[in-house]
Design a protein around this motif. Structure first.
Motif, PDB file in Angstrom:
ATOM      1  N   LYS A  94      -0.454  -8.223   9.752  1.00 31.04           N
ATOM      2  CA  LYS A  94       0.250  -9.231   8.979  1.00 31.04           C
ATOM      3  C   LYS A  94       1.400  -9.891   9.742  1.00 31.04           C
ATOM      4  CE  LYS A  94      -0.598 -10.180   5.404  1.00 31.04           C
ATOM      5  NZ  LYS A  94      -1.568 -11.228   4.976  1.00 31.04           N
ATOM      6  N   TRP A  96       2.195  -4.438   6.945  1.00 28.37           N
ATOM      7  CA  TRP A  96       2.426  -5.132   5.679  1.00 28.37           C
ATOM      8  C   TRP A  96       3.694  -4.589   5.041  1.00 28.37           C
ATOM      9  CZ3 TRP A  96       1.199  -2.914   0.548  1.00 28.37           C
ATOM     10  CH2 TRP A  96       1.354  -3.849  -0.504  1.00 28.37           C
ATOM     11  N   GLY A 135      -3.145  -6.528   4.611  1.00 27.85           N
ATOM     12  CA  GLY A 135      -4.143  -6.986   5.578  1.00 27.85           C
ATOM     13  C   GLY A 135      -5.275  -5.999   5.773  1.00 27.85           C
TER      14      GLY A 135
END
Length: 241
Positions: free
Chosen positions: A31, A184, A221
């Motif tokens: 991410k 993330w 992600g």
């Protein structure tokens, strides 16, 4: 390996042990960088997964379909069974990839889990049908976790089951977790992880875990196409198992 199941079943004096579990194979879209930082790209990769085929063919039926979050039914009451299952939908995948404005990417692949290589090859084939070029860079398992995992934009992962859902989510999805596969960061996720540890009301606790699993499913992600069973073979002379 699931590829050895038929050989085991055909062998005299040997039986198969297959136990549903909470481990999973995963595809990580980081991410902190493109293309994973584009939410539509991640959605496209999630919708192109042929989950039923992965379980039926690559795991020989010994596993569960994944739903892009790590808590399977093996975790009992903390599993969010009401979270809608994400299914194979090439039209939606094409829509999101077109919206992302991305038509090619590269994934680093090591055979870190049974079926992960075939899963990535199948993903590549299905993406090609909708005009997306997924390049696969195969790398050795040796050194993978130090040089590739969490370092390249798209890579693969595998996790064993943890004793509790909170342990699994804390290790791999807490905003400050050292092993957060896709980097993330979500503050609400961190708040829920801490609050759920002391929540004694079963209904409120389940709602918290459902919210966490939904956050991962929708915003991280991570792509989780399947939860493989724990598979072993044993001699019929071995008792008490």
């Amino acid at each position: 390996s699931p590829k050895a199941i038929r050989q085991i079943e055909a062998a005299p004096g040997v039986s198969l042990m297959s136990v549903p579990a909470g481990g999973y194979m995963g595809i990580c879209c980081m991410k902190n960088t493109l293309p994973g930082s584009n939410d539509d790209f991640v959605k496209g990769m999630q919708f192109i997964q042929r989950r039923d085929k992965i379980v039926k063919s690559f795991l020989r039926g010994h596993g569960r379909v994944g739903n892009d979050q790590p808590i399977s039914a093996a975790y009992g009451a903390d599993h969010c069974s009401e979270l809608p299952q994400r299914s194979f939908d090439p039209d939606k995948a094409k829509f999101h990839l077109k919206k992302a404005g991305i038509d090619s990417a590269e994934i680093h692949l090591a055979e870190v889990a049974a079926g992960i290589g075939d899963t990535v090859l199948l993903m590549q084939a299905e993406l090609a049908k909708i005009g997306f070029d997924l390049k696969i860079k195969k790398v050795p398992n040796d050194g993978y976790w130090g040089s590739i995992w969490m370092k390249t934009p798209i890579n693969v992962t595998t996790w064993n089951m943890r004793p509790t859902a909170n342990a699994m989510l804390s290790i791999a999805f807490a905003p400050d977790a050292a092993w957060n596969d896709t980097l993330w960061k979500n503050d609400r996720m961190g708040e829920l992880l801490i609050a759920s540890r002391s929540e004694t009301d079963p209904a409120r606790r389940h709602a918290m875990y459902c919210e966490m699993q939904t956050l991962v499913h929708e915003n991280s992600g991570m792509i989780i196409p399947a939860h493989p069973n724990q598979i072993d073979a044993k001699s019929d002379r071995v008792m008490g198992m």
